[in-house]
Design a protein around this motif. Structure first.
Motif: not given
Length: 141
Positions: A108-113, A93-94, A80-85, A74-75
């Motif tokens: 896990x809902x709403x995470x970039x997986x 990501x699985x 990862x989501x805060x890195x520049x695009x 999760x961390x």
């Protein structure tokens, strides 16, 4: 020809990493398999291997364990989501988990997986991911 250029395994368990590496190599799904013991190592590997998103060692698939010391799945996803695009490759990501605890699934809902699988990883589960996200099955299946 492998289905994808590179896969990144992120798990703190050496046995799990060994078994997953062996499975992925036998299935010949990617040209390279990178291994990180925790989320921080995974971020460092992405930094090193994805300077150019077209790099052959920039992972197209990340199999991410949920529970690890130092930086868990999760961390890792939050960092990862805060890195520049531009630094984030288009990657699938699985999340890998031993439990389908409703609280974990909800987290896990709403995470970039792209999805999650229960351990252990199997040939069928890998083929399902390849089919669903890369439009192909393992060349060695």
């Amino acid at each position: 020809m492998a289905a994808i250029s590179c896969t990144l395994l992120v798990d703190d368990d050496d046995t799990t990493n060994f078994l997953n590496q062996t499975l992925l190599r036998r299935m010949a799904i990617s040209d390279a398999v990178l291994v990180a013991q925790n989320g921080q190592e995974a971020l460092d590997l992405l930094q090193a291997h994805c300077e150019l998103p077209t790099s052959p060692t920039c992972p197209a698939l990340i199999l991410l364990d949920m529970k690890m010391p130092r930086m868990n799945g999760f961390e890792f996803l939050q960092a990862y989501a805060q890195r520049p695009e531009r630094e984030n490759p288009s990657v699938v990501i699985i999340m890998l988990t031993t439990s389908l605890n409703p609280n974990d699934v909800e987290q896990m809902q709403g995470l970039p997986i792209a999805g999650y699988l229960t351990k252990p990883l199997t040939r069928d589960k890998v083929n399902q991911v390849l089919q669903e996200h890369f439009g192909q099955a393992s060349p060695a299946s």
